[in-house]
Design a protein around this motif. Sequence first.
Motif, PDB file in Angstrom:
ATOM      1  N   PRO A  22       0.797  -1.247   0.000  1.00  0.00           N
ATOM      2  CA  PRO A  22       0.000   0.000   0.000  1.00  0.00           C
ATOM      3  C   PRO A  22       0.817   1.278   0.000  1.00  0.00           C
ATOM      4  CG  PRO A  22      -0.965  -1.587   1.495  1.00  0.00           C
ATOM      5  CD  PRO A  22       0.360  -2.158   1.073  1.00  0.00           C
ATOM      6  N   GLN A  23       2.077   1.191   0.388  1.00  0.00           N
ATOM      7  CA  GLN A  23       2.923   2.387   0.398  1.00  0.00           C
ATOM      8  C   GLN A  23       3.718   2.556  -0.891  1.00  0.00           C
ATOM      9  OE1 GLN A  23       2.663   4.572   2.957  1.00  0.00           O
ATOM     10  NE2 GLN A  23       1.023   3.180   3.581  1.00  0.00           N
ATOM     11  N   GLY A  24       3.423   1.709  -1.879  1.00  0.00           N
ATOM     12  CA  GLY A  24       4.083   1.832  -3.167  1.00  0.00           C
ATOM     13  C   GLY A  24       5.455   1.191  -3.227  1.00  0.00           C
ATOM     14  N   LYS A  25       5.798   0.421  -2.224  1.00  0.00           N
ATOM     15  CA  LYS A  25       7.098  -0.259  -2.194  1.00  0.00           C
ATOM     16  C   LYS A  25       6.921  -1.739  -2.527  1.00  0.00           C
ATOM     17  CE  LYS A  25       9.046   2.885   1.263  1.00  0.00           C
ATOM     18  NZ  LYS A  25       9.677   2.992   2.604  1.00  0.00           N
ATOM     19  N   PRO A  26       8.006  -2.423  -2.918  1.00  0.00           N
ATOM     20  CA  PRO A  26       7.904  -3.848  -3.229  1.00  0.00           C
ATOM     21  C   PRO A  26       7.479  -4.667  -2.012  1.00  0.00           C
ATOM     22  CG  PRO A  26       9.962  -2.935  -4.072  1.00  0.00           C
ATOM     23  CD  PRO A  26       9.366  -1.885  -3.177  1.00  0.00           C
ATOM     24  N   TRP A  27       6.783  -5.753  -2.270  1.00  0.00           N
ATOM     25  CA  TRP A  27       6.486  -6.717  -1.218  1.00  0.00           C
ATOM     26  C   TRP A  27       7.769  -7.455  -0.842  1.00  0.00           C
ATOM     27  CZ3 TRP A  27       1.733  -6.528   0.794  1.00  0.00           C
ATOM     28  CH2 TRP A  27       0.660  -6.110  -0.006  1.00  0.00           C
ATOM     29  N   LYS A  28       7.911  -7.760   0.424  1.00  0.00           N
ATOM     30  CA  LYS A  28       9.024  -8.610   0.860  1.00  0.00           C
ATOM     31  C   LYS A  28       8.502 -10.018   1.081  1.00  0.00           C
ATOM     32  CE  LYS A  28      12.201  -5.262   2.920  1.00  0.00           C
ATOM     33  NZ  LYS A  28      12.985  -4.901   4.131  1.00  0.00           N
ATOM     34  N   ILE A  29       9.054 -10.939   0.333  1.00  0.00           N
ATOM     35  CA  ILE A  29       8.628 -12.336   0.397  1.00  0.00           C
ATOM     36  C   ILE A  29       9.758 -13.167   0.995  1.00  0.00           C
ATOM     37  CG2 ILE A  29       7.817 -14.313  -0.963  1.00  0.00           C
ATOM     38  CD1 ILE A  29       5.922 -11.945  -1.085  1.00  0.00           C
ATOM     39  N   GLY A  30       9.418 -14.020   1.938  1.00  0.00           N
ATOM     40  CA  GLY A  30      10.421 -14.897   2.530  1.00  0.00           C
ATOM     41  C   GLY A  30      10.453 -16.234   1.820  1.00  0.00           C
ATOM     42  N   VAL A  31      11.625 -16.691   1.447  1.00  0.00           N
ATOM     43  CA  VAL A  31      11.786 -17.994   0.800  1.00  0.00           C
ATOM     44  C   VAL A  31      11.928 -19.062   1.881  1.00  0.00           C
ATOM     45  CG1 VAL A  31      13.163 -19.357  -0.803  1.00  0.00           C
ATOM     46  CG2 VAL A  31      12.889 -16.897  -1.170  1.00  0.00           C
ATOM     47  N   GLN A  32      11.019 -20.002   1.893  1.00  0.00           N
ATOM     48  CA  GLN A  32      10.948 -21.027   2.928  1.00  0.00           C
ATOM     49  C   GLN A  32      12.210 -21.884   3.006  1.00  0.00           C
ATOM     50  OE1 GLN A  32       8.490 -21.946   5.245  1.00  0.00           O
ATOM     51  NE2 GLN A  32       9.922 -23.493   5.932  1.00  0.00           N
ATOM     52  N   ASP A  33      12.643 -22.153   4.231  1.00  0.00           N
ATOM     53  CA  ASP A  33      13.709 -23.128   4.461  1.00  0.00           C
ATOM     54  C   ASP A  33      13.133 -24.513   4.165  1.00  0.00           C
ATOM     55  OD1 ASP A  33      15.525 -24.976   5.538  1.00  0.00           O
ATOM     56  OD2 ASP A  33      16.122 -23.633   7.154  1.00  0.00           O
ATOM     57  N   PRO A  34      13.664 -25.225   3.171  1.00  0.00           N
ATOM     58  CA  PRO A  34      13.079 -26.516   2.791  1.00  0.00           C
ATOM     59  C   PRO A  34      13.259 -27.615   3.830  1.00  0.00           C
ATOM     60  CG  PRO A  34      15.095 -26.119   1.555  1.00  0.00           C
ATOM     61  CD  PRO A  34      14.793 -24.856   2.303  1.00  0.00           C
ATOM     62  N   PHE A  35      14.078 -27.344   4.859  1.00  0.00           N
ATOM     63  CA  PHE A  35      14.336 -28.365   5.870  1.00  0.00           C
ATOM     64  C   PHE A  35      13.660 -28.072   7.203  1.00  0.00           C
ATOM     65  CE2 PHE A  35      18.048 -28.039   3.061  1.00  0.00           C
ATOM     66  CZ  PHE A  35      18.026 -29.302   2.498  1.00  0.00           C
ATOM     67  N   GLN A  36      12.933 -26.946   7.275  1.00  0.00           N
ATOM     68  CA  GLN A  36      12.324 -26.541   8.538  1.00  0.00           C
ATOM     69  C   GLN A  36      10.809 -26.386   8.386  1.00  0.00           C
ATOM     70  OE1 GLN A  36      14.015 -26.306  11.396  1.00  0.00           O
ATOM     71  NE2 GLN A  36      15.956 -26.785  10.377  1.00  0.00           N
ATOM     72  N   SER A  37      10.137 -26.230   9.523  1.00  0.00           N
ATOM     73  CA  SER A  37       8.693 -26.078   9.518  1.00  0.00           C
ATOM     74  C   SER A  37       8.289 -24.726   8.941  1.00  0.00           C
ATOM     75  CB  SER A  37       8.138 -26.231  10.938  1.00  0.00           C
ATOM     76  OG  SER A  37       8.695 -25.247  11.792  1.00  0.00           O
ATOM     77  N   ARG A  38       7.016 -24.610   8.630  1.00  0.00           N
ATOM     78  CA  ARG A  38       6.490 -23.406   8.011  1.00  0.00           C
ATOM     79  C   ARG A  38       6.826 -22.157   8.823  1.00  0.00           C
ATOM     80  NH1 ARG A  38       0.002 -22.277   7.547  1.00  0.00           N
ATOM     81  NH2 ARG A  38       0.129 -20.082   6.991  1.00  0.00           N
ATOM     82  N   GLY A  39       7.276 -21.126   8.105  1.00  0.00           N
ATOM     83  CA  GLY A  39       7.592 -19.859   8.744  1.00  0.00           C
ATOM     84  C   GLY A  39       9.081 -19.624   8.917  1.00  0.00           C
ATOM     85  N   ASN A  40       9.888 -20.682   8.778  1.00  0.00           N
ATOM     86  CA  ASN A  40      11.342 -20.528   8.841  1.00  0.00           C
ATOM     87  C   ASN A  40      11.859 -20.226   7.442  1.00  0.00           C
ATOM     88  OD1 ASN A  40      12.233 -21.485  11.721  1.00  0.00           O
ATOM     89  ND2 ASN A  40      10.671 -22.946  11.042  1.00  0.00           N
ATOM     90  N   VAL A  41      12.482 -19.067   7.291  1.00  0.00           N
ATOM     91  CA  VAL A  41      12.885 -18.632   5.962  1.00  0.00           C
ATOM     92  C   VAL A  41      14.396 -18.577   5.812  1.00  0.00           C
ATOM     93  CG1 VAL A  41      10.748 -17.349   5.623  1.00  0.00           C
ATOM     94  CG2 VAL A  41      12.742 -16.178   6.551  1.00  0.00           C
ATOM     95  N   VAL A  42      14.815 -18.761   4.567  1.00  0.00           N
ATOM     96  CA  VAL A  42      16.228 -18.752   4.203  1.00  0.00           C
ATOM     97  C   VAL A  42      16.662 -17.358   3.774  1.00  0.00           C
ATOM     98  CG1 VAL A  42      17.893 -19.585   2.494  1.00  0.00           C
ATOM     99  CG2 VAL A  42      16.230 -21.155   3.502  1.00  0.00           C
TER     100      VAL A  42
END
Length: 341
Positions: free
Chosen positions: A208-228
Amino acid sequence: MRKFIIGILILSIIPLYGCAYKRDTEPISKTEYMLGTICTITLYDDKPESVIDKAFNRVKQIEDKMSVNKSGTELDAIAEGSGKKYVKVSDDTFYVLEKGKYYSQQSGGSFDITVGPLVKLWGIGTDHARLPEYKEIQAKRALVNYKDLLLDKKNKKVMLARTGMSLDLGGIAKGYAADEAARVLKENGVKHAIINLGGNVLALNSNPQGKPWKIGVQDPFQSRGNVVASLEVTNKTVVTSGIYERYFKKDGKIYHHILNPFTGYPMDNNLASVTLITNTSINADAMTKNAFYLGINKGLDYINSISGLQGIFITKDKKVYITKGLKDNFKIIDSDYKLMN
């Protein structure tokens, strides 16, 4: 078993909303279990929740026609008519099949939407997952060939040329659903939103502020929400295929759901996940499987040969490779991982 499946179908891409900006309007979000995974749509505009419902209704329409987890679908009808007759299908299904055959051909068969017999045999992600006998695998592998998918575009009819063939659109239908959900949101005046269908994320415009979204890339070895790593995107789709999304263990060995149509077994290389970033989710969805099959070097060459496509490769030994176009908006945030290029 349903809870188990939900638990391992971790989201491969996690939106990192954080507190980096103030919101003029509080976001509204809704989560449903569709397409065999957890799906969440979040709006950042002043719109009623009914708009999200409209988008989810569209996703459900697609699921009802193409899901392998439901009976009585158009895919079932095509399988029942295999080797015998053409079957009339909806515009949705024909479009996805046409796209699927195109990308099956483009990949030389490493991505093949006629892989249904093998998928059903292995049952990965279901309560009857097992390691089939070699003879079983070879018998089903012989039924996999995208060239035997016959499409009558004028009449929207489809036929599988040989008895026993079947389709599996798990590698492409979710991308189409994400694109269609985005279309519904746009038609209802939504400017800023995140559509997250498991490993398929579509970021609508900017935040909404006109800036890019920040997306977290999931750690493939950890549970949901842990990002690399974090990734900045504007009006892009981010799609991941990973070996730890659906799998089972047998005698200490992991058997994941990304099957190699040429061998009949799960793809076996040093990759843990592949993420593609582009404009259209259905395209990225299909291309992740080919990139996974090709591996790092050939996969990077493949991605670089296609305009508007970027990619991220994560290996089993926690090395990360990215295409050059991501250099300025990709950042490793987990020190266990090393950026290699």
